[in-house]
Design a protein around this motif. Sequence first.
Motif, mmCIF file in Angstrom:
data_model
loop_
_atom_site.group_PDB
_atom_site.id
_atom_site.type_symbol
_atom_site.label_atom_id
_atom_site.label_comp_id
_atom_site.label_asym_id
_atom_site.label_seq_id
_atom_site.Cartn_x
_atom_site.Cartn_y
_atom_site.Cartn_z
ATOM 1 N N GLY A 291 5.790 -7.459 -8.135
ATOM 2 C CA GLY A 291 5.108 -8.727 -8.367
ATOM 3 C C GLY A 291 4.869 -9.522 -7.100
ATOM 4 N N ALA A 292 4.724 -8.835 -5.966
ATOM 5 C CA ALA A 292 4.535 -9.492 -4.673
ATOM 6 C C ALA A 292 3.133 -9.224 -4.134
ATOM 7 C CB ALA A 292 5.593 -9.021 -3.680
ATOM 8 N N ASP A 293 2.746 -9.988 -3.132
ATOM 9 C CA ASP A 293 1.395 -9.966 -2.579
ATOM 10 C C ASP A 293 1.399 -9.503 -1.129
ATOM 11 O OD1 ASP A 293 -1.190 -10.536 -1.677
ATOM 12 O OD2 ASP A 293 -1.159 -12.621 -2.331
ATOM 13 N N TRP A 294 0.619 -8.480 -0.826
ATOM 14 C CA TRP A 294 0.458 -7.929 0.523
ATOM 15 C C TRP A 294 0.166 -9.027 1.545
ATOM 16 C CZ3 TRP A 294 1.170 -3.805 3.506
ATOM 17 C CH2 TRP A 294 0.371 -3.600 4.633
ATOM 18 N N ASN A 295 -0.660 -9.977 1.187
ATOM 19 C CA ASN A 295 -1.072 -11.023 2.119
ATOM 20 C C ASN A 295 0.024 -12.047 2.397
ATOM 21 O OD1 ASN A 295 -3.618 -9.906 2.534
ATOM 22 N ND2 ASN A 295 -4.425 -10.928 0.732
ATOM 23 N N ARG A 296 1.181 -11.908 1.739
ATOM 24 C CA ARG A 296 2.324 -12.782 2.022
ATOM 25 C C ARG A 296 3.374 -12.074 2.871
ATOM 26 N NH1 ARG A 296 2.854 -17.618 0.043
ATOM 27 N NH2 ARG A 296 5.090 -17.456 -0.377
ATOM 28 N N THR A 297 2.972 -10.944 3.475
ATOM 29 C CA THR A 297 3.854 -10.238 4.400
ATOM 30 C C THR A 297 4.092 -11.130 5.617
ATOM 31 O OG1 THR A 297 3.027 -8.078 3.692
ATOM 32 C CG2 THR A 297 4.109 -8.178 5.850
ATOM 33 N N ILE A 298 5.368 -11.341 5.943
ATOM 34 C CA ILE A 298 5.680 -12.187 7.093
ATOM 35 C C ILE A 298 6.206 -11.397 8.284
ATOM 36 C CG2 ILE A 298 5.994 -14.283 5.768
ATOM 37 C CD1 ILE A 298 9.000 -13.827 5.863
ATOM 38 N N MET A 299 6.712 -10.179 8.055
ATOM 39 C CA MET A 299 7.222 -9.359 9.145
ATOM 40 C C MET A 299 7.078 -7.895 8.783
ATOM 41 S SD MET A 299 8.644 -9.226 12.089
ATOM 42 C CE MET A 299 9.432 -7.982 13.093
ATOM 43 N N ALA A 300 6.663 -7.112 9.757
ATOM 44 C CA ALA A 300 6.554 -5.658 9.570
ATOM 45 C C ALA A 300 7.211 -4.963 10.745
ATOM 46 C CB ALA A 300 5.092 -5.243 9.466
ATOM 47 N N ARG A 301 7.833 -3.836 10.452
ATOM 48 C CA ARG A 301 8.325 -2.945 11.499
ATOM 49 C C ARG A 301 7.615 -1.623 11.304
ATOM 50 N NH1 ARG A 301 13.747 -5.530 10.597
ATOM 51 N NH2 ARG A 301 13.548 -4.398 8.657
ATOM 52 N N ILE A 302 7.006 -1.156 12.368
ATOM 53 C CA ILE A 302 6.242 0.085 12.330
ATOM 54 C C ILE A 302 6.921 1.080 13.273
ATOM 55 C CG2 ILE A 302 4.000 1.172 12.790
ATOM 56 C CD1 ILE A 302 2.731 -1.589 12.208
ATOM 57 N N TYR A 303 7.096 2.291 12.786
ATOM 58 C CA TYR A 303 7.728 3.343 13.563
ATOM 59 C C TYR A 303 6.701 4.455 13.775
ATOM 60 C CZ TYR A 303 11.666 0.758 11.697
ATOM 61 O OH TYR A 303 12.523 -0.250 11.338
ATOM 62 N N LEU A 304 6.502 4.861 15.020
ATOM 63 C CA LEU A 304 5.545 5.912 15.371
ATOM 64 C C LEU A 304 6.254 7.021 16.133
ATOM 65 C CD1 LEU A 304 2.585 3.740 16.733
ATOM 66 C CD2 LEU A 304 2.688 4.900 14.515
ATOM 67 N N THR A 305 6.002 8.270 15.744
ATOM 68 C CA THR A 305 6.604 9.385 16.470
ATOM 69 C C THR A 305 5.795 9.779 17.701
ATOM 70 O OG1 THR A 305 5.502 11.015 15.069
ATOM 71 C CG2 THR A 305 7.740 10.350 14.425
ATOM 72 N N GLU A 306 4.524 9.450 17.721
ATOM 73 C CA GLU A 306 3.642 9.740 18.874
ATOM 74 C C GLU A 306 3.041 8.425 19.345
ATOM 75 O OE1 GLU A 306 3.380 12.623 20.336
ATOM 76 O OE2 GLU A 306 4.521 13.779 18.850
#
Length: 129
Positions: A68-83
Amino acid sequence: MEITRFLLGDGPKRVAPFSHAVRAGDFLFVTGQMPTEPTDNTRCVPGGIEAQTHQVIANLKAVLAGCGADWNRTIMARIYLTEFARDYAAMNAIWEKSFPEGGLPARTTVGVTGLALGALVEVDLIVAL
């Protein structure tokens, strides 16, 4: 503070023992999502970083919808990339377009030596409710 754990039967199939998300007060902490098809947690979607980034975002949005949450209310993201050096720019182009103009969350992007299932990207979120 009330804590609610979400294990979504219709969310992306988990690749390890975890809750899809945990609500604590007015925040939702979303477990890192992999670029797997929602019904098949044994392999990542083919097509390189572009396809995998799109799938991770789709899986995150599915988890948010189930909570019941909204993508546009994301306040923090952590992204992990192997390359990291190879894939950073392509991932950024897709990431930026997934939010409305001026609506990007805070973010950290980290280069890692490996991810489950040989994924190229994984993303976890903190979302305001």
